[in-house]
Design an enzyme around this catalytic site. Structure first.
Site, PDB file in Angstrom:
ATOM      1  N   LYS A   8       0.832  -1.220   0.000  1.00  0.00           N
ATOM      2  CA  LYS A   8       0.000   0.000   0.000  1.00  0.00           C
ATOM      3  C   LYS A   8       0.860   1.262   0.000  1.00  0.00           C
ATOM      4  CE  LYS A   8      -2.161  -1.014   3.862  1.00  0.00           C
ATOM      5  NZ  LYS A   8      -1.653  -2.355   4.228  1.00  0.00           N
ATOM      6  N   ARG A  83      -9.818   1.148   8.034  1.00  0.00           N
ATOM      7  CA  ARG A  83      -9.496  -0.218   8.418  1.00  0.00           C
ATOM      8  C   ARG A  83     -10.606  -0.858   9.241  1.00  0.00           C
ATOM      9  NH1 ARG A  83      -3.424   0.544   8.209  1.00  0.00           N
ATOM     10  NH2 ARG A  83      -2.470  -1.425   8.767  1.00  0.00           N
ATOM     11  N   ARG A 122      11.529  -6.975   5.657  1.00  0.00           N
ATOM     12  CA  ARG A 122      11.765  -5.554   5.394  1.00  0.00           C
ATOM     13  C   ARG A 122      12.424  -4.836   6.571  1.00  0.00           C
ATOM     14  NH1 ARG A 122       5.722  -2.851   5.082  1.00  0.00           N
ATOM     15  NH2 ARG A 122       5.171  -3.219   7.246  1.00  0.00           N
ATOM     16  N   ARG A 152      10.942  -2.937  11.884  1.00  0.00           N
ATOM     17  CA  ARG A 152       9.794  -2.322  12.538  1.00  0.00           C
ATOM     18  C   ARG A 152       9.378  -3.230  13.680  1.00  0.00           C
ATOM     19  NH1 ARG A 152       5.132  -0.434   8.346  1.00  0.00           N
ATOM     20  NH2 ARG A 152       3.806  -1.375   9.924  1.00  0.00           N
ATOM     21  N   ARG A 163      -1.182  -9.015  13.234  1.00  0.00           N
ATOM     22  CA  ARG A 163      -1.668  -7.989  12.290  1.00  0.00           C
ATOM     23  C   ARG A 163      -2.508  -8.626  11.190  1.00  0.00           C
ATOM     24  NH1 ARG A 163       3.643  -5.453  10.474  1.00  0.00           N
ATOM     25  NH2 ARG A 163       2.401  -4.074   9.176  1.00  0.00           N
TER      26      ARG A 163
HETATM   27  P1  AMP Z   1       0.548   0.368   8.445  1.00  0.00           P
HETATM   28  O1  AMP Z   1       1.833   1.098   8.268  1.00  0.00           O
HETATM   29  O2  AMP Z   1      -0.536   0.865   7.548  1.00  0.00           O
HETATM   30  O3  AMP Z   1       0.729  -1.129   8.387  1.00  0.00           O
HETATM   31  O4  AMP Z   1       0.047   0.700   9.935  1.00  0.00           O
HETATM   32  C1  AMP Z   1       0.838   0.366  11.067  1.00  0.00           C
HETATM   33  C2  AMP Z   1       0.000   0.344  12.331  1.00  0.00           C
HETATM   34  O5  AMP Z   1      -0.589   1.641  12.541  1.00  0.00           O
HETATM   35  C3  AMP Z   1      -1.168  -0.618  12.315  1.00  0.00           C
HETATM   36  O6  AMP Z   1      -0.788  -1.945  12.664  1.00  0.00           O
HETATM   37  C4  AMP Z   1      -2.067   0.015  13.374  1.00  0.00           C
HETATM   38  O7  AMP Z   1      -1.575  -0.210  14.678  1.00  0.00           O
HETATM   39  C5  AMP Z   1      -1.898   1.508  13.092  1.00  0.00           C
HETATM   40  N1  AMP Z   1      -2.871   1.988  12.066  1.00  0.00           N
HETATM   41  C6  AMP Z   1      -2.597   2.475  10.826  1.00  0.00           C
HETATM   42  N2  AMP Z   1      -3.709   2.838  10.174  1.00  0.00           N
HETATM   43  C7  AMP Z   1      -4.736   2.578  11.031  1.00  0.00           C
HETATM   44  C8  AMP Z   1      -6.146   2.718  10.940  1.00  0.00           C
HETATM   45  N3  AMP Z   1      -6.745   3.186   9.824  1.00  0.00           N
HETATM   46  N4  AMP Z   1      -6.886   2.347  12.024  1.00  0.00           N
HETATM   47  C9  AMP Z   1      -6.308   1.872  13.144  1.00  0.00           C
HETATM   48  N5  AMP Z   1      -4.996   1.701  13.282  1.00  0.00           N
HETATM   49  C10 AMP Z   1      -4.198   2.047  12.246  1.00  0.00           C
END
Ligand code: AMP
Length: 207
Positions: A8, A83, A122, A152, A163
């Site tokens: 993404k 989400r 990664r 990370r 996740r």
């Molecule tokens: P990502 O980089 O998109 O994988 O997001 C990393 C983390 O940020 C996720 O595992 C959640 O803990 C938090 N996060 C990101 N976007 C959202 C969202 N729309 N709603 C809730 N938590 C989010």
């Protein structure tokens, strides 16, 4: 949209650049806040690091603020949001209130095996946040700024599994919700070279 590791961020960035619009990635915004230890970061940290979703009201606050910026007036790419069904409903309300509509939902599909390979492999620059892979990186240094590469916190195997589970339970229903809505949903194969995936995305958006 797409599961963690679907690409993404990479694809959203290319798309936003090409469209000349800002990209708002809730995950990036939250991670930066955690790094900089802001109030938002302190609130979000335990959720982000555990691979759980940050509460809807916190994330909605971020998105509302982003979409109110003047540069979002000509359009935007949202990455990693919505989400949950509640977030999708709230976004529909925000967009409707501004007299606009969402053009498309893009969903990147990637096999679970490939997701696990990508996520656990990664590395991210501790300084500037650039995402890379050890094979891309010279001596564990960030190719963009020379900073230190780290894994990370939420890319560790057990957190990755959480996740993916959270994704299936909370985020897959959002896709079904959009399928029932008026917004066109495009499912795009997210496997293969970055440029090819981007070409597929453009093709689908142009059709
Ligand atoms: P990502 O980089 O998109 O994988 O997001 C990393 C983390 O940020 C996720 O595992 C959640 O803990 C938090 N996060 C990101 N976007 C959202 C969202 N729309 N709603 C809730 N938590 C989010």
């Amino acid at each position: 949209m797409g599961p963690p590791g679907a690409g993404k961020g990479t694809q959203g960035e290319l798309l936003a650049e090409r469209l000349g619009v800002p990209r708002y990635a809730t995950g990036d915004i939250l991670r930066r806040a955690v790094r900089e230890q802001t109030e938002l970061g302190r609130e979000a940290r335990r959720f982000v690091e555990a691979g759980e979703l940050v509460p809807d009201d916190v994330v909605l606050g971020i998105v509302e603020e982003a979409l109110a910026r003047p540069e979002a007036g000509e359009g935007f790419v949202l990455d990693g949001f919505p989400r949950t069904v509640h977030q999708a409903e709230a976004l529909a309300g925000i967009v409707e209130e501004s007299g606009e509509s969402l053009d498309a939902v893009l969903y990147l599909t990637v096999s679970e095996e490939e997701l696990l390979r990508r996520l656990t492999g990664r590395r991210v620059c501790a300084e500037c946040g650039t995402v890379t892979r050890p094979s891309d990186a010279a001596e564990g240094e960030c190719p963009a700024c020379g900073g230190t590469l780290v894994q990370r916190e939420d890319d560790r195997p057990e957190t990755v599994r959480r996740r993916l589970r959270v994704y299936r339970e909370r985020t897959e229903p959002v896709l079904a919700w959009y399928d029932r809505s008026d917004v066109p949903v495009h499912r795009v194969d997210g496997e293969g070279p970055i440029g090819e995936v981007q070409a597929r995305i453009r093709e689908r958006l142009a059709s």
